[in-house]
Design a protein around this motif. Structure first.
Motif, PDB file in Angstrom:
ATOM      1  N   ALA A   1       0.811  -1.220   0.000  1.00 12.00           N
ATOM      2  CA  ALA A   1       0.000   0.000   0.000  1.00 12.00           C
ATOM      3  C   ALA A   1       0.842   1.265   0.000  1.00 12.00           C
ATOM      4  O   ALA A   1       0.313   2.368  -0.194  1.00 12.00           O
ATOM      5  CB  ALA A   1      -0.923  -0.003   1.221  1.00 12.00           C
ATOM      6  N   ALA A   2       2.150   1.117   0.222  1.00 12.16           N
ATOM      7  CA  ALA A   2       3.002   2.313   0.351  1.00 12.16           C
ATOM      8  C   ALA A   2       3.230   2.963  -1.011  1.00 12.16           C
ATOM      9  O   ALA A   2       3.611   2.299  -1.979  1.00 12.16           O
ATOM     10  CB  ALA A   2       4.336   1.928   0.972  1.00 12.16           C
ATOM     11  N   VAL A   3       2.982   4.248  -1.076  1.00  9.85           N
ATOM     12  CA  VAL A   3       3.252   4.994  -2.309  1.00  9.85           C
ATOM     13  C   VAL A   3       4.716   5.432  -2.335  1.00  9.85           C
ATOM     14  O   VAL A   3       5.364   5.461  -3.370  1.00  9.85           O
ATOM     15  CB  VAL A   3       2.319   6.217  -2.403  1.00  9.85           C
ATOM     16  CG1 VAL A   3       2.599   7.013  -3.666  1.00  9.85           C
ATOM     17  CG2 VAL A   3       0.863   5.765  -2.367  1.00  9.85           C
ATOM     18  N   ASP A   4       5.236   5.719  -1.172  1.00 12.92           N
ATOM     19  CA  ASP A   4       6.627   6.136  -1.044  1.00 12.92           C
ATOM     20  C   ASP A   4       7.546   4.898  -1.151  1.00 12.92           C
ATOM     21  O   ASP A   4       7.359   3.905  -0.437  1.00 12.92           O
ATOM     22  CB  ASP A   4       6.809   6.826   0.314  1.00 12.92           C
ATOM     23  CG  ASP A   4       8.258   7.195   0.540  1.00 12.92           C
ATOM     24  OD1 ASP A   4       8.793   7.978  -0.260  1.00 12.92           O
ATOM     25  OD2 ASP A   4       8.863   6.652   1.498  1.00 12.92           O
ATOM     26  N   THR A   5       8.524   4.965  -2.043  1.00 11.44           N
ATOM     27  CA  THR A   5       9.357   3.778  -2.289  1.00 11.44           C
ATOM     28  C   THR A   5      10.206   3.405  -1.071  1.00 11.44           C
ATOM     29  O   THR A   5      10.432   2.222  -0.815  1.00 11.44           O
ATOM     30  CB  THR A   5      10.276   3.995  -3.505  1.00 11.44           C
ATOM     31  OG1 THR A   5      10.932   5.251  -3.350  1.00 11.44           O
ATOM     32  CG2 THR A   5       9.503   3.992  -4.792  1.00 11.44           C
ATOM     33  N   GLU A   6      10.663   4.403  -0.336  1.00 10.53           N
ATOM     34  CA  GLU A   6      11.484   4.086   0.841  1.00 10.53           C
ATOM     35  C   GLU A   6      10.656   3.393   1.915  1.00 10.53           C
ATOM     36  O   GLU A   6      11.105   2.423   2.543  1.00 10.53           O
ATOM     37  CB  GLU A   6      12.115   5.358   1.414  1.00 10.53           C
ATOM     38  CG  GLU A   6      13.402   5.731   0.706  1.00 10.53           C
ATOM     39  CD  GLU A   6      14.127   6.870   1.412  1.00 10.53           C
ATOM     40  OE1 GLU A   6      13.989   6.981   2.646  1.00 10.53           O
ATOM     41  OE2 GLU A   6      14.800   7.636   0.730  1.00 10.53           O
ATOM     42  N   ALA A   7       9.443   3.892   2.088  1.00 11.05           N
ATOM     43  CA  ALA A   7       8.552   3.267   3.081  1.00 11.05           C
ATOM     44  C   ALA A   7       8.239   1.833   2.665  1.00 11.05           C
ATOM     45  O   ALA A   7       8.190   0.915   3.505  1.00 11.05           O
ATOM     46  CB  ALA A   7       7.267   4.080   3.215  1.00 11.05           C
ATOM     47  N   ALA A   8       8.048   1.641   1.374  1.00  8.91           N
ATOM     48  CA  ALA A   8       7.759   0.293   0.878  1.00  8.91           C
ATOM     49  C   ALA A   8       8.953  -0.618   1.137  1.00  8.91           C
ATOM     50  O   ALA A   8       8.795  -1.757   1.616  1.00  8.91           O
ATOM     51  CB  ALA A   8       7.445   0.346  -0.612  1.00  8.91           C
ATOM     52  N   ALA A   9      10.161  -0.120   0.827  1.00 10.67           N
ATOM     53  CA  ALA A   9      11.360  -0.944   1.036  1.00 10.67           C
ATOM     54  C   ALA A   9      11.511  -1.323   2.497  1.00 10.67           C
ATOM     55  O   ALA A   9      11.860  -2.464   2.833  1.00 10.67           O
ATOM     56  CB  ALA A   9      12.590  -0.194   0.539  1.00 10.67           C
ATOM     57  N   ASP A  10      11.227  -0.359   3.392  1.00 11.55           N
ATOM     58  CA  ASP A  10      11.329  -0.652   4.832  1.00 11.55           C
ATOM     59  C   ASP A  10      10.351  -1.759   5.229  1.00 11.55           C
ATOM     60  O   ASP A  10      10.692  -2.658   6.011  1.00 11.55           O
ATOM     61  CB  ASP A  10      11.030   0.612   5.646  1.00 11.55           C
ATOM     62  CG  ASP A  10      12.176   1.611   5.555  1.00 11.55           C
ATOM     63  OD1 ASP A  10      13.276   1.198   5.117  1.00 11.55           O
ATOM     64  OD2 ASP A  10      11.965   2.783   5.898  1.00 11.55           O
ATOM     65  N   ALA A  11       9.147  -1.660   4.699  1.00 10.45           N
ATOM     66  CA  ALA A  11       8.131  -2.660   5.042  1.00 10.45           C
ATOM     67  C   ALA A  11       8.540  -4.047   4.529  1.00 10.45           C
ATOM     68  O   ALA A  11       8.439  -5.046   5.252  1.00 10.45           O
ATOM     69  CB  ALA A  11       6.780  -2.257   4.445  1.00 10.45           C
ATOM     70  N   TYR A  12       9.032  -4.101   3.297  1.00 11.43           N
ATOM     71  CA  TYR A  12       9.438  -5.409   2.751  1.00 11.43           C
ATOM     72  C   TYR A  12      10.679  -5.940   3.469  1.00 11.43           C
ATOM     73  O   TYR A  12      10.834  -7.155   3.636  1.00 11.43           O
ATOM     74  CB  TYR A  12       9.667  -5.308   1.246  1.00 11.43           C
ATOM     75  CG  TYR A  12       8.365  -5.175   0.490  1.00 11.43           C
ATOM     76  CD1 TYR A  12       7.411  -6.192   0.547  1.00 11.43           C
ATOM     77  CD2 TYR A  12       8.065  -4.036  -0.248  1.00 11.43           C
ATOM     78  CE1 TYR A  12       6.197  -6.079  -0.116  1.00 11.43           C
ATOM     79  CE2 TYR A  12       6.852  -3.914  -0.920  1.00 11.43           C
ATOM     80  CZ  TYR A  12       5.922  -4.931  -0.847  1.00 11.43           C
ATOM     81  OH  TYR A  12       4.717  -4.828  -1.487  1.00 11.43           O
TER      82      TYR A  12
END
Lengths: 331, 518
Positions: B458-469
């Motif tokens: 659901a993260a639009v921000d790529t850094e936030a997405a990377a952190d979640a993954y």
């Protein structure tokens, strides 16, 4: 004769029902989810459930079994999980290639067995090589022989093609599906020759073991027949050795080899699955090979039924041939 | 007929047959096609279908990639996007709207124009057919076609992996709407099973089950004309037959399945080349955390450390695979995130293993290269050294897919080499770790992993997405239930005169047929 055929037909029916039952029982014994395997690794649970329901595989196994038998009686084997088509249509498309291969192999095995058996008895020079052949030929599995034949005749000598039924794009596709026959019906000698070249290696790989088995039994039968008093009498009456062999001895010696030929057919049909895969021969062996990897029960059951029926049919023919060859046998 | 005459006829016929059959080793053909203009390929198995919205296998991708095109694709040797039918694309700030601008002059193989309405009809067909790859469009809310060259997709919720679905090997493809209209009663499924209606550089000329497929050049192709006018693909299940055909020159390339143990036999052959291309295929060990000793995470970790994963990979794959750096297939996430450590365990942990009287049912699915069987065998040896009994055996895929229904009676360890649908971490985590994920064979479930994957998607921000993954990967790694052990390469063995081999890591077991030349 009619009574014999009726009894055989009833027996065949029992055999076929038993075969299908065995395949369904096996399904319960072997864990697995062929539907998920067929719709793809990443398919969602919803898609898998929907497909299972569409194919009727969500029903209890006894219900599936009865339904399958009902369909089979009407000439349908259900939808293949792998190809998505009626298994009957798949088998119809693949069977002619197998009939051609198996038929040609049986002819080769019969002719080869006859030749080996007779030569082993009538030719003193061939007796020793025959013994080697009897032992060696019976020991070589068909897949190994297939690889040896490919290596020698395709790879090293480039005499014969490796795979498939023909290289010709415009080969006739009917009416029988047997390329040798169809090419002659369409007066296409080029296709006939090409199809024959493609047949030789897989058919030889399939035919060697049965040929050796038939030859071995024929040799024993002939030796026994040659010891009989009437053969000595025929020689004494002045008949040539050739006449004694072809008109008297061989006919009386054929019963056991014919029985062996019927038994060997089962092994030959089993070998078809492997040999067709090695030579990329588009028959039901190749179809079965791929269906097993998919756990495609309907396809496996359909092929089992057809092969079983073929086995019963050919063995009936063998019984009839035995009766024709030996008047002492009554049907 | 006198016997001598009869014998002569029989002998003459036999001799004629023999001479005809063995006369000449050249492959005859009645088509005046130049040999160099035809590419010869082989598949190990029949394609199940050529319908782009049903096809969800790996064998057959060479056909599908040659015949159909999607909006995006991955660049050669990369996980970066490049336009396929789309020339450019934009994503709205909220991650909900994707706007694609199509290239000029696109046509289908029959010459009819390929516009945004055709794309919409194709996407809608994928959803309507509802087969394996339909999940890629499950998050779509609506489509818009403001003009023939603009195609807009509106999602119900942000989906960080959406562009990767569109670049996937199994992405939604453009299907000629005329074909869909002409065969509307079954959504053209019967027609497309064995025929093509795409816009790619080739069309399916012939599709013969059990025998093979013939592709011919698409004369209306909008892009660069491929070198080979014809591609002949033979179904050849036996790898030995494929190798002999390759060495004889009857086959041009074996793009996968070449036995690694045989590579040394072709290394000195000047007629052949060996190329290793990175792929997203990641050999993994699935541990059934529902059974016996494997219910204990410390035991799972001790077992994995006892088998010496780096040594195992080196012994089985040689230099055709690498030990993973993190929990995801190579290139999906920054290698410094969610890292894995496969160093040897301490002696006390290994001693504890031998005291537990552990016996493990190790299964692998068959592969023509034989590596999974070899891995299972070597694992047995290494486990025996620490007092653990391992029993390797082969299982069909159908059996493995049944494990989820009865994990208590399933195997203990499953050796597999799955590949994600795209080059995004979600395409891996959601299938192997997520609760009830399609390749989550032993029902592994960790709510924190699920939540992290949902956050990433659901993260639009790529850094936030990377952190979640990264968080999801670390949690899954600590659970030792799905253990990635090797980044495998696609080993391609080809005739030396075949040039311009291009390979995309996310498109397994195939090379770009249209790019090949001699």
């Amino acid at each position: 004769m009619l009574r014999f055929l009726a009894v055989r037909a009833l027996g065949a029916l029992g055999v076929l029902v038993a075969l299908v039952t065995a395949v369904f029982v096996l399904q319960t014994a072997v864990p697995g989810d062929p539907v998920r395997a067929s719709v793809g690794l990443n398919a969602s649970d919803e898609v898998v459930a929907q497909e299972r329901e569409r194919l009727g595989l969500d029903k209890p196994l006894p219900t599936q079994y009865v339904g399958y038998l009902g369909q089979a009686v009407q000439g349908s084997f259900g939808e293949s999980l792998r190809t998505g088509r009626d298994v009957r249509d798949d088998i119809g498309a693949f069977l002619p290639a197998t009939i051609e291969l198996a038929g040609f192999s049986i002819l080769l095995a019969g002719a080869g067995g006859l030749l080996i058996g007779i030569l082993a008895v009538v030719s003193s020079r061939f007796a020793a090589p025959a013994r080697v052949l009897f032992v060696g030929g019976a020991s070589v599995p068909s897949f190994l022989l297939a690889l040896i034949l490919i290596y020698v005749f395709y790879f090293k000598l480039s005499w014969l093609p490796l795979s498939g039924r023909t290289n010709l794009d415009s080969a006739p596709e009917g009416p029988t599906g047997l390329l040798l026959v169809d090419s002659l019906l369409h007066v296409r000698l080029d296709v006939f020759v090409d199809a024959l070249r493609h047949l030789i290696l897989p058919a030889t790989a399939l035919a060697l073991v049965p040929a050796v088995a038939i030859g071995r039994v024929l040799r024993s039968s002939l030796i026994e027949v040659y010891r009989a008093d009437y053969i000595r009498t025929l020689h004494a009456k002045g008949l040539t050795p050739r006449a004694v062999l072809w008109k008297h001895a061989l006919r009386n010696a054929l019963s056991a080899p014919l029985t062996m030929a019927g038994l060997q057919l089962g092994l030959l049909l089993g070998g078809v699955v492997i040999v067709e895969a090695i030579f990329a021969w588009p028959g039901i062996g190749l179809y079965l090979n791929q269906s097993i990897q998919f756990g495609d029960l309907r396809a496996i059951a359909g092929v089992t039924l057809v092969v079983g029926a073929g086995y019963v049919f050919v063995n009936t023919l063998v019984d009839l041939a035995q009766a024709a060859a030996d008047p002492r046998i009554r049907l | 007929m006198p016997s001598k005459v009869r014998s002569s006829v029989v002998v003459s016929f036999a001799v004629a047959l023999f001479l005809a059959a063995c006369g000449g080793g050249e492959q005859t053909t009645d088509q005046p096609v130049a040999v160099d203009d035809t590419l010869e390929l082989a598949f190990f198995a029949d394609m199940t279908t050529a319908d782009p919205d049903v096809f969800y296998d790996i064998e057959g991708l060479a056909v599908m990639q040659s015949v159909y095109e999607g909006l995006l694709r991955y660049a050669d040797g990369s996980t970066e996007f490049e336009g396929d039918l789309a020339e450019s694309w934009e994503v709205s700030d909220d991650g909900l709207t994707f706007t694609f601008t199509l290239r000029d002059g696109l046509t289908f193989a029959d010459g009819s124009p390929l516009d945004s309405e055709a794309i919409q009809a194709s996407f809608e067909r994928r959803t309507a057919v509802e087969q394996g790859p339909s999940y890629m469009l499950a998050g779509v809310d609506s489509y818009e076609t403001p003009d023939p060259q603009t195609f807009v997709v509106n999602l119900k919720a942000p989906d960080a992996a959406f562009l990767h679905y569109l670049a996937s090997a199994w992405s939604p493809k453009a299907v000629n709407p005329a074909t869909l209209t002409e065969n509307a009663d079954d959504l053209a499924q019967t027609f497309l099973e064995t025929s093509s209606a795409g816009s790619g550089p080739y069309v399916i000329e012939e599709f013969t089950r059990g025998t093979g497929y013939t592709l011919t050049r698409n004369d209306n192709y909008w892009g660069e004309e491929p070198y080979f006018s014809t591609v002949e693909i033979a179904v050849t299940p036996d790898v030995s037959s494929q190798i002999l055909a390759l060495e004889s020159g009857d086959l041009d390339v074996i793009p996968h399945g070449f036995p690694l143990s045989n590579l040394s036999t072709v290394e000195g052959n000047e007629d052949l080349t060996i190329d290793e291309f990175p792929s997203l295929g990641t050999t993994s060990l699935y541990l059934n955390q529902n059974k016996g000793a494997l219910t204990d995470v410390a035991t799972r970790e001790a077992l994995m450390r006892a088998i010496d994963i780096p040594g195992l990979v080196a012994e089985v794959y040689g230099d055709t695979a690498e030990v993973p750096t993190n929990a995801y297939p190579t290139g999906l996430l920054d290698p410094s995130l969610a890292t894995v450590d496969y160093s040897a365990g301490d002696a006390a942990a290994q001693d504890a293993l031998s005291e537990q009287d552990i016996s493990l049912d190790i299964v692998y699915t068959p592969d023509s290269s034989g590596v999974q069987r070899r891995l299972a065998d070597l694992m047995r040896q290494r486990l025996a050294a620490v007092g653990v009994e391992g029993l390797p055996r082969q299982a069909q895929l159908a059996e493995v897919f049944g494990y989820r229904e009865d994990v208590a009676n399933a195997a203990d360890i499953y050796v597999s080499t799955p590949a994600p649908d795209g080059a995004h971490p979600d395409t891996w985590g959601r299938i192997v770790w997520y609760t009830e994920g399609p390749l989550n064979f032993f029902n592994y479930s960790n709510p924190e992993v699920d939540a992290a994957l949902d956050r990433g998607l659901a993260a639009v921000d790529t850094e936030a997405a990377a952190d979640a993954y990264a968080a999801a990967g670390e949690l899954a790694t600590d659970d030792w239930s799905v253990v990635p052990i090797a980044y495998v390469s696609d080993v391609v063995v080809a005739r030396a005169d075949l040039t311009d081999l291009q390979h995309v890591p996310a498109y397994p077991w195939t090379v770009d047929v249209a790019a090949l030349s001699r």
